[in-house]
Design a protein around this motif. Structure first.
Motif, PDB file in Angstrom:
ATOM      1  N   PRO A   1      10.323  -2.328 -14.009  1.00 36.03           N
ATOM      2  CA  PRO A   1      10.514  -0.370 -14.629  1.00 36.03           C
ATOM      3  C   PRO A   1       9.374  -0.574 -14.994  1.00 36.03           C
ATOM      4  CG  PRO A   1      12.088  -2.720 -16.477  1.00 36.03           C
ATOM      5  CD  PRO A   1      11.266  -2.958 -15.334  1.00 36.03           C
ATOM      6  N   THR A   2       8.571  -1.309 -15.697  1.00 34.50           N
ATOM      7  CA  THR A   2       7.025  -1.196 -16.113  1.00 34.50           C
ATOM      8  C   THR A   2       5.696  -1.298 -15.486  1.00 34.50           C
ATOM      9  OG1 THR A   2       6.494  -3.620 -16.045  1.00 34.50           O
ATOM     10  CG2 THR A   2       7.506  -2.162 -18.465  1.00 34.50           C
ATOM     11  N   MET A   3       6.544  -1.536 -13.753  1.00 39.42           N
ATOM     12  CA  MET A   3       5.127  -1.446 -12.838  1.00 39.42           C
ATOM     13  C   MET A   3       4.523  -0.297 -12.202  1.00 39.42           C
ATOM     14  SD  MET A   3       4.408  -3.181 -10.456  1.00 39.42           S
ATOM     15  CE  MET A   3       5.313  -4.649  -9.610  1.00 39.42           C
ATOM     16  N   ASP A   4       5.415   0.894 -12.456  1.00 39.03           N
ATOM     17  CA  ASP A   4       4.229   2.397 -11.350  1.00 39.03           C
ATOM     18  C   ASP A   4       3.381   2.361 -12.994  1.00 39.03           C
ATOM     19  OD1 ASP A   4       6.057   2.676  -9.906  1.00 39.03           O
ATOM     20  OD2 ASP A   4       7.515   4.010  -9.899  1.00 39.03           O
ATOM     21  N   VAL A   5       3.561   2.195 -14.181  1.00 37.16           N
ATOM     22  CA  VAL A   5       3.371   2.601 -15.554  1.00 37.16           C
ATOM     23  C   VAL A   5       2.110   1.791 -15.643  1.00 37.16           C
ATOM     24  CG1 VAL A   5       2.788   2.214 -18.390  1.00 37.16           C
ATOM     25  CG2 VAL A   5       4.619   2.851 -17.101  1.00 37.16           C
ATOM     26  N   SER A   6       1.953   0.729 -15.158  1.00 35.03           N
ATOM     27  CA  SER A   6       0.456  -0.571 -15.173  1.00 35.03           C
ATOM     28  C   SER A   6       0.239  -0.319 -13.862  1.00 35.03           C
ATOM     29  CB  SER A   6       1.807  -2.217 -14.726  1.00 35.03           C
ATOM     30  OG  SER A   6       0.675  -2.902 -14.861  1.00 35.03           O
ATOM     31  N   ALA A   7       0.881   0.480 -13.131  1.00 35.06           N
ATOM     32  CA  ALA A   7      -0.656   0.314 -11.382  1.00 35.06           C
ATOM     33  C   ALA A   7      -1.006   1.430 -11.947  1.00 35.06           C
ATOM     34  CB  ALA A   7       0.291   0.653 -10.565  1.00 35.06           C
ATOM     35  N   GLY A   8      -0.336   2.693 -12.210  1.00 31.65           N
ATOM     36  CA  GLY A   8      -1.399   3.462 -12.968  1.00 31.65           C
ATOM     37  C   GLY A   8      -2.430   3.031 -14.276  1.00 31.65           C
ATOM     38  N   LEU A   9      -2.069   2.870 -15.109  1.00 27.54           N
ATOM     39  CA  LEU A   9      -2.966   2.278 -15.928  1.00 27.54           C
ATOM     40  C   LEU A   9      -4.080   1.650 -15.803  1.00 27.54           C
ATOM     41  CD1 LEU A   9      -4.427   2.190 -19.119  1.00 27.54           C
ATOM     42  CD2 LEU A   9      -2.740  -0.505 -19.438  1.00 27.54           C
ATOM     43  N   ASN A  10      -3.993   0.719 -14.404  1.00 24.47           N
ATOM     44  CA  ASN A  10      -4.823  -0.164 -13.070  1.00 24.47           C
ATOM     45  C   ASN A  10      -5.604   0.994 -12.227  1.00 24.47           C
ATOM     46  OD1 ASN A  10      -4.405  -2.647 -14.615  1.00 24.47           O
ATOM     47  ND2 ASN A  10      -2.763  -2.679 -13.085  1.00 24.47           N
ATOM     48  N   LEU A  11      -4.703   2.253 -12.120  1.00 29.47           N
ATOM     49  CA  LEU A  11      -5.675   2.992 -11.263  1.00 29.47           C
ATOM     50  C   LEU A  11      -7.003   4.100 -11.936  1.00 29.47           C
ATOM     51  CD1 LEU A  11      -5.680   4.581  -8.822  1.00 29.47           C
ATOM     52  CD2 LEU A  11      -4.368   6.506  -9.325  1.00 29.47           C
ATOM     53  N   TRP A  12      -6.573   4.343 -13.310  1.00 30.10           N
ATOM     54  CA  TRP A  12      -7.198   5.238 -13.996  1.00 30.10           C
ATOM     55  C   TRP A  12      -8.506   4.260 -14.194  1.00 30.10           C
ATOM     56  CZ3 TRP A  12      -8.031   3.288 -19.486  1.00 30.10           C
ATOM     57  CH2 TRP A  12      -9.417   4.074 -20.067  1.00 30.10           C
TER      58      TRP A  12
ATOM     59  N   GLU B   1     -13.621   1.954  -3.445  1.00 30.20           N
ATOM     60  CA  GLU B   1     -12.187   0.753  -2.396  1.00 30.20           C
ATOM     61  C   GLU B   1     -11.426   0.309  -2.796  1.00 30.20           C
ATOM     62  OE1 GLU B   1     -13.332  -0.620   0.525  1.00 30.20           O
ATOM     63  OE2 GLU B   1     -14.120   1.077   0.638  1.00 30.20           O
ATOM     64  N   TYR B   2     -11.578   0.582  -4.411  1.00 25.87           N
ATOM     65  CA  TYR B   2     -10.432   0.600  -5.276  1.00 25.87           C
ATOM     66  C   TYR B   2      -9.027   1.265  -5.160  1.00 25.87           C
ATOM     67  CZ  TYR B   2      -6.882  -0.844  -9.039  1.00 25.87           C
ATOM     68  OH  TYR B   2      -5.367  -1.373  -9.915  1.00 25.87           O
ATOM     69  N   VAL B   3      -9.627   2.771  -4.703  1.00 30.56           N
ATOM     70  CA  VAL B   3      -8.740   4.183  -4.795  1.00 30.56           C
ATOM     71  C   VAL B   3      -8.326   4.090  -3.344  1.00 30.56           C
ATOM     72  CG1 VAL B   3      -8.736   6.276  -4.267  1.00 30.56           C
ATOM     73  CG2 VAL B   3      -9.849   4.922  -6.305  1.00 30.56           C
ATOM     74  N   LYS B   4      -9.080   3.303  -2.039  1.00 29.53           N
ATOM     75  CA  LYS B   4      -8.798   3.540  -1.264  1.00 29.53           C
ATOM     76  C   LYS B   4      -7.856   2.687  -0.999  1.00 29.53           C
ATOM     77  CE  LYS B   4     -10.508   2.207   2.893  1.00 29.53           C
ATOM     78  NZ  LYS B   4     -11.813   1.459   3.536  1.00 29.53           N
ATOM     79  N   GLY B   5      -7.459   1.265  -1.628  1.00 29.85           N
ATOM     80  CA  GLY B   5      -6.715   0.378  -1.224  1.00 29.85           C
ATOM     81  C   GLY B   5      -5.333   1.069  -2.247  1.00 29.85           C
ATOM     82  N   TYR B   6      -5.543   1.423  -3.638  1.00 30.87           N
ATOM     83  CA  TYR B   6      -4.048   1.981  -4.101  1.00 30.87           C
ATOM     84  C   TYR B   6      -3.852   2.918  -3.272  1.00 30.87           C
ATOM     85  CZ  TYR B   6      -1.896   4.501  -7.328  1.00 30.87           C
ATOM     86  OH  TYR B   6      -0.477   5.086  -8.418  1.00 30.87           O
ATOM     87  N   GLN B   7      -4.312   3.924  -3.011  1.00 29.69           N
ATOM     88  CA  GLN B   7      -3.759   4.810  -1.962  1.00 29.69           C
ATOM     89  C   GLN B   7      -3.079   4.181  -0.469  1.00 29.69           C
ATOM     90  OE1 GLN B   7      -6.972   7.439  -1.144  1.00 29.69           O
ATOM     91  NE2 GLN B   7      -5.610   8.789  -1.378  1.00 29.69           N
ATOM     92  N   ALA B   8      -3.061   3.206  -0.413  1.00 22.59           N
ATOM     93  CA  ALA B   8      -2.347   2.156   0.814  1.00 22.59           C
ATOM     94  C   ALA B   8      -1.299   1.785   0.568  1.00 22.59           C
ATOM     95  CB  ALA B   8      -3.913   1.709   1.898  1.00 22.59           C
TER      96      ALA B   8
ATOM     97  N   ASN C   1       0.310   1.928  -2.410  1.00 25.24           N
ATOM     98  CA  ASN C   1       1.136   3.076  -3.079  1.00 25.24           C
ATOM     99  C   ASN C   1       1.991   3.531  -1.909  1.00 25.24           C
ATOM    100  OD1 ASN C   1       2.009   3.896  -5.373  1.00 25.24           O
ATOM    101  ND2 ASN C   1       1.572   6.356  -5.055  1.00 25.24           N
ATOM    102  N   ARG C   2       1.692   4.149  -1.373  1.00 26.61           N
ATOM    103  CA  ARG C   2       1.918   4.458  -0.074  1.00 26.61           C
ATOM    104  C   ARG C   2       3.082   3.526   0.924  1.00 26.61           C
ATOM    105  NH1 ARG C   2      -0.206   5.981   6.544  1.00 26.61           N
ATOM    106  NH2 ARG C   2       1.979   5.506   7.024  1.00 26.61           N
ATOM    107  N   TRP C   3       2.992   2.315   0.806  1.00 24.64           N
ATOM    108  CA  TRP C   3       3.821   1.880   0.984  1.00 24.64           C
ATOM    109  C   TRP C   3       5.333   0.997  -0.024  1.00 24.64           C
ATOM    110  CZ3 TRP C   3       4.878  -3.262  -1.073  1.00 24.64           C
ATOM    111  CH2 TRP C   3       5.714  -4.102  -0.398  1.00 24.64           C
ATOM    112  N   ALA C   4       4.697   1.298  -1.287  1.00 24.53           N
ATOM    113  CA  ALA C   4       5.748   1.037  -1.972  1.00 24.53           C
ATOM    114  C   ALA C   4       6.164   1.369  -2.286  1.00 24.53           C
ATOM    115  CB  ALA C   4       4.759   0.768  -3.304  1.00 24.53           C
ATOM    116  N   ASN C   5       6.127   2.751  -1.789  1.00 28.68           N
ATOM    117  CA  ASN C   5       7.399   3.891  -1.827  1.00 28.68           C
ATOM    118  C   ASN C   5       7.494   4.860  -0.524  1.00 28.68           C
ATOM    119  OD1 ASN C   5       7.357   4.624  -5.179  1.00 28.68           O
ATOM    120  ND2 ASN C   5       4.961   4.926  -4.509  1.00 28.68           N
ATOM    121  N   GLU C   6       7.765   3.793   0.057  1.00 28.15           N
ATOM    122  CA  GLU C   6       8.911   4.287   1.261  1.00 28.15           C
ATOM    123  C   GLU C   6       9.263   2.752   2.127  1.00 28.15           C
ATOM    124  OE1 GLU C   6       4.948   6.029   3.485  1.00 28.15           O
ATOM    125  OE2 GLU C   6       5.291   4.145   4.676  1.00 28.15           O
TER     126      GLU C   6
END
Lengths: 343, 179
Positions: free
Chosen positions: A205-216, A223-230, A232-237
């Motif tokens: 349950p903390t994964m999305d909070v953690s991912a959001g925090l790391n993104l910020w 480069e990080y943002v690009k990797g996150y976008q890719a 994140n897209r995969w993680a929600n499909e």
């Protein structure tokens, strides 16, 4: 330094909001060499310096296989092809109601043998290596155990559960006392992607909070943002699972642990892991909560192979295959183990 | 030195809040697993710690890095605590009960869908079930074609040269019994 990063964060945040389109994924050139039902077999462009082709068998359903070829410079498939492997990917595909009768049996004794044959036919090789990831690990193990005549050069099990009594929270939730798999499948027909997503989100349950925090925190780095976008897209499909496959998977594997106990029957034959004699390489991830490393390690005691190696790498289930640690810790180990055994 | 003690105080404060939070959460979970209440202790502590941080003066890169580190540890600690709570028999039971209730709600929906299918069928409009049936037949035909292809391959290979099929027996080229 911090003020500059803060400005960059603001700029990248604006870009992210205005243009949330994720970067293109799965860019390594490939050809479709075979298809059966929803399954596709892809062969990737490569210098093919290693004679033995490698068949990659991922999980069926749950998620899409482009995670293995996420972004140029951050792709497992790209890495392996650059290392000279003749790389084949089995994509199980996406399932509709017409596929609800697909079973584990179909995958192991009908689809996988054909895929193996096509790999040998198209590569012109006399042997092949199999690499199972996640659910692809036990499916590959079942195939190899049931087909001792198959010319298997090597078997790599990457985060594939073997001992289902050690599968952590999923093992607990899917236990026969509280999870009525018959009722689920009889009511829903298939395991819908939404339910699979709910299960995985609940697992961490903390994964999305953690991912959001790391993104910020890393928002200043494009480069990080690009990797996150890719990612994140995969993680929600999520991808649904055929009903009968799910029934058999939960009952025989999770609830009855038949694979390790040697009581799994497929197509009237018993799957015995001790029939696996080829060199085996198993990889567990220290912080894998989907497939805890203890569940992967059990393969070592179950097979009779003389040449067998087990490693436990830092990170979680996905960090073996994607993300910043994979090219450092995992991929070179896979390539380094396979290369001398693939001539 | 003063900075060091400030960090230590902050760390102690954070640790105490985390311990309190976990205890509060565990108490709450043993009573009613409500998602709203579930996150409240976490959010309250975030705000409290953030307020403490802000009261200490202007934001410097070090403070930001410390804050990030605290949050990472905090989230990891919460993750561990949640994992322990969710790995219990009681949680699995609650989850199973919730799933059963949800599945019970699906029954009227399915009944409605069946009635709709009957109506469509009466009007001569193909339903999803009809399309599924056709897709399965096509899939069956595909399998049969492959079987024929395999047998032809076997015959050709016996006649000389051509590669054999893949039926069930991966790689050996001769027909297997498993297909």
């Amino acid at each position: 330094m911090e003020p500059e990063r803060t400005i960059l964060r603001m700029m990248n945040f604006t870009t992210l909001m205005l243009n949330p389109t994720p970067p293109p994924v799965g860019m390594t050139p490939r050809d479709e060499v075979y298809r059966k039902r929803t399954a596709r077999l892809y062969r990737y462009a490569s210098s093919r310096t290693h004679r033995t082709p490698l068949l990659f068998v991922p999980n069926l359903g749950i998620s899409r296989p482009y995670i293995f070829d996420l972004l140029p410079g951050a792709s497992f498939i790209e890495y392996m092809t650059r290392e000279g492997f003749d790389f084949y990917l089995l994509d199980w595909g996406e399932f509709g109601p017409e596929d609800n009768d697909l079973t584990v049996e179909d995958c192991v004794v009908r689809i996988l043998p054909r895929m193996v044959h096509k790999v040998l036919e198209t590569s012109g090789a006399s042997r092949l290596s199999m690499l199972g990831y996640c659910m692809g690990g036990p499916l590959s193990a079942c195939f190899i155990a049931l087909h001792p005549e198959a010319p298997l050069a090597n078997f790599v099990n990457m985060a594939g559960p073997i001992d289902f009594s050690k599968t952590g929270l999923f093992g607990c939730w899917l236990g026969p006392k509280h999870f009525n798999v018959d009722r689920v499948v009889d009511t829903l027909g298939q395991m819908p992607p939404e339910m699979i997503m709910a299960g995985f989100k609940l697992l961490r349950p903390t994964m999305d909070v953690s991912a959001g925090l790391n993104l910020w925190w890393n928002l200043w780095n494009p480069e990080y943002v690009k990797g996150y976008q890719a990612l994140n897209r995969w993680a929600n499909e999520y991808v649904g699972m055929p009903g009968e496959f799910f029934r058999q998977w939960v009952r025989a594997f999770y609830q009855e642990n038949r694979l390790l106990q040697g009581t799994l029957q497929l197509s009237g034959r018993t799957v015995r892991l001790e029939a696996i004699r080829c060199p085996v390489f198993a990889i567990g991830a220290q912080e894998d909560y989907i497939v805890p490393p203890a569940s992967v390690r059990s393969l070592m005691e179950a097979v009779v192979s003389q040449d067998k190696t087990y490693v436990e790498l830092p990170g979680g289930h996905i960090s073996l295959i994607a993300g910043r640690s994979a090219p450092v810790h995992c991929w070179p180990r896979v390539s380094g183990w396979l290369a001398p055994r693939s001539s | 030195m003063a900075e060091q003690s400030g960090t230590e105080t902050l760390f102690d404060l954070w640790k105490k809040q985390m311990d309190d939070g976990i205890q509060a959460w565990t108490r709450m979970v043993s009573q009613t697993p409500d998602p709203g209440q579930f996150w409240r202790p976490f959010m309250d502590q975030s705000i409290a710690t953030w307020t403490q941080m802000m009261a200490k003066g202007p934001v410097s890169p070090d403070v930001m890095a410390q804050w990030k580190q605290f949050l990472d540890q905090w989230i990891a600690a919460w993750g561990k605590a949640l994992e322990q709570a969710m790995g219990t028999e009681a949680f699995a039971q609650a989850l199973g009960r919730h799933l059963d209730q949800w599945l019970s709600l699906q029954a009227p929906v399915q009944k409605g869908a069946a009635a709709m299918n009957d109506a469509l069928r009466a009007m001569g409009v193909p339903t999803q079930a009809d399309l599924t049936r056709i897709a399965r037949r096509l899939s069956g035909l595909d399998d049969r074609l492959e079987e024929i292809e395999d047998r032809l391959g076997t015959l050709l290979s016996r006649l000389g040269g051509a590669p054999g099929p893949a039926r069930g027996d991966a790689g050996s080229g001769s027909p297997g019994a498993s297909d």
